[in-house]
Design a protein around this motif. Sequence first.
Motif, short mmCIF file in Angstrom:
data_model
loop_
_atom_site.label_atom_id
_atom_site.label_comp_id
_atom_site.label_asym_id
_atom_site.label_seq_id
_atom_site.Cartn_x
_atom_site.Cartn_y
_atom_site.Cartn_z
N ASN A 102 62.00 102.65 -2.33
CA ASN A 102 61.75 101.31 -2.88
C ASN A 102 62.84 101.05 -3.91
O ASN A 102 62.65 101.23 -5.10
N ILE A 151 53.88 95.65 -0.48
CA ILE A 151 52.86 96.49 -1.13
C ILE A 151 51.48 96.14 -0.59
O ILE A 151 50.63 97.01 -0.36
N GLY A 178 48.25 103.99 -8.41
CA GLY A 178 49.34 103.66 -7.52
C GLY A 178 48.88 103.31 -6.13
O GLY A 178 47.71 103.48 -5.77
N ASN A 192 49.49 104.79 -3.41
CA ASN A 192 49.03 105.96 -2.66
C ASN A 192 47.55 106.21 -2.84
O ASN A 192 46.83 106.52 -1.88
N VAL A 242 62.41 105.67 -6.12
CA VAL A 242 61.98 104.36 -6.59
C VAL A 242 62.87 103.85 -7.71
O VAL A 242 63.17 104.58 -8.66
N TYR A 292 59.51 110.38 -3.51
CA TYR A 292 59.49 108.98 -3.93
C TYR A 292 60.81 108.63 -4.60
O TYR A 292 61.10 109.07 -5.72
N SER A 325 59.55 100.55 1.47
CA SER A 325 58.52 99.75 0.80
C SER A 325 59.06 98.34 0.58
O SER A 325 59.48 97.68 1.52
N LYS A 326 59.05 97.87 -0.65
CA LYS A 326 59.50 96.52 -0.98
C LYS A 326 60.98 96.32 -0.67
O LYS A 326 61.36 95.38 0.02
N ARG A 332 60.22 108.16 0.59
CA ARG A 332 59.69 106.80 0.41
C ARG A 332 60.66 106.03 -0.48
O ARG A 332 60.82 106.34 -1.67
N GLU A 377 54.37 102.90 -6.67
CA GLU A 377 54.26 103.58 -5.39
C GLU A 377 53.22 104.70 -5.42
O GLU A 377 52.53 104.94 -4.45
N ARG A 378 53.12 105.38 -6.55
CA ARG A 378 52.12 106.44 -6.68
C ARG A 378 51.57 106.45 -8.10
O ARG A 378 52.20 105.96 -9.03
N THR A 416 59.71 94.24 4.44
CA THR A 416 60.70 94.94 3.61
C THR A 416 62.00 94.15 3.55
O THR A 416 62.43 93.57 4.55
#
Length: 590
Positions: free
Chosen positions: A355, A117, A83, A85, A316, A314, A385-386, A353, A61-62, A408
């Motif tokens: 995921n 993504i 990432g 970002n 994740v 984030y 996200s995913k 964010r 993600e980043r 998503t």
Amino acid sequence: MKQFLKYFFASVLGTISGIILLMVLSFFLLMGLVAMVDTDEVVTISPNTILKLELKHELPERSYFNPLGLQDIISSNIGKKIGLNDVIKNIKKAKEDDNIPGIFLDLDDINAGTWSILEPIRNSLLEFKQSGKFIIAHGNSISQKAYYLGSVADSIFLTPTGDMDFKGLYAELTFFKKTLEKLDIEAQVIRVGKFKSAVEPFISEKMSDANRLQTRAFLTSENDYLLKKISEARKINVDKLKKLQDDLLVQSPEDAIKYKLVDNLKYRVDVDEYLKSLTGKNSDEKLKTVSLKKYMKVEGKEKPYTSDRIAVIYAVGEINSSKGDETTIGKENIIKAIRKARNNQHVKAIVMRVNSPGGSALISDIIWNEVELAKKEKPFLVSYSKYAASGGYYISCGADKIIAEPTTLTGSIGVFALIPNTRKFFDNKLGITFDKVMTGKYSDFVSGLRRLTNYEKQVLQKQVNRIYKQFVGNVAAGRNMDYSAVDKIGEGRIWSGLQAKEIGLVDELGGLDKTIEMAADMSDIDNYRVVEYPEIRDPFEMFFETLLDDTSQKIFGTELNSIIEHYSKALNLLKGSKIQARLPFEIDEF
């Protein structure tokens, strides 16, 4: 004397081995230091330099510093791991950069990640084209994901002897019932909802009808969306595209030309000549390109200073009871990040964010509570996200706004308990036996070393039902829906972002950038900085942690790595929290 010599040579050998190991570790550390120092370099580019976009590695993600491992040394994948970002940030920067006339998109070996993504990258490329600059794409072998990304290009070229996939989507689930039977391990399952299929891999050999129904509906929604977007970009009727998939009509490069999926057949060297012509260069002049990794070091246009900030948190990975890190959501990292953003007077809004496929129901609920506290003080929005499934949905269902990518995978509102009975495994397979002393009749409840009694199953079922009821109630309150309405679309069923918007589980479709813009509007600010939480850990800490990790799967081939990954996730599910809220195990999309 023999004993003396034996121990003497053993000692010498041990010393030599220790010195060699120390030298190897020092070498790894030195290479890490070099990679870290190199990141501060500032790069300048000359006019008419084409940005070369290659996406051969999976994008987190980043961006963060990649700890050194054996696989990283072999592949030279050390230093900063790029990432999503930074990919989007630099496409935007290139749009405003007068030295960048266009982008070359390399469609070979695209392995950036899932459709969710690729979607924000594709949207950034569409915005780039609005500047009047060109995008040219080429591939020797074009996968479906590569084609979806490349469909935004002004021209798509395929190598004359190359190949292209255009066959539709399919999903694979891995099942471990027979494996557990061979190991004499019994999976004891307590669940709520007919769609809560996270436990199916341990108790079945194939998908249940309910699971097959939801997976097919998800894939159909996803595929229909992808075809719609390809149709818009390539000006080809959706029904025609669907027929190309269903009848497997794209069998050669000539077919790709015939059905207008690509514009011409060219070798890469010929594409380079075409790029030269677009930048006003003669054939004997060198084509100027810059890689994304290098372009990241080119300074962009400065924005006016402001103390106003929007925090992006984030969240994740799987949700568990660890501290949490760059790839997991723990009991500390996300909670601390939310509190830090909430207590910072300069942070005017928070965007989380997400995921995550979910995980521990308890940790999910604790994070949900932190979101509730934070949104009382400032706008709190969520970008999906995913995955944002089960626990991943739980932690965010109370947000002021939820924005998801069309592809998503979300929902999966359900809870289950999975208690392995490993007694026969230890006894029959390993020859290990256990004995016990207890102060109470049920002191060894859910020990994992025996079969649950009927009464214990009833106790677990009550706990699972209670947490499910709380889950549904929190969703109903957060989404302003009736409990019965949430229960109807719950029961562990998964939904695509498109479907989730239709049934009220999300508010808008879009990516992180759109969510940040909405957060700025809700905060009534125009000029702001984006700050990211949790803070990326120190590279040295990550480096030494990696040295202690099991590197066995890093030195095997890709296919074996995939098998190991499936088994690893299965083991995580078996040894996870007693009661979990997580995605229907693992869906591999192709």
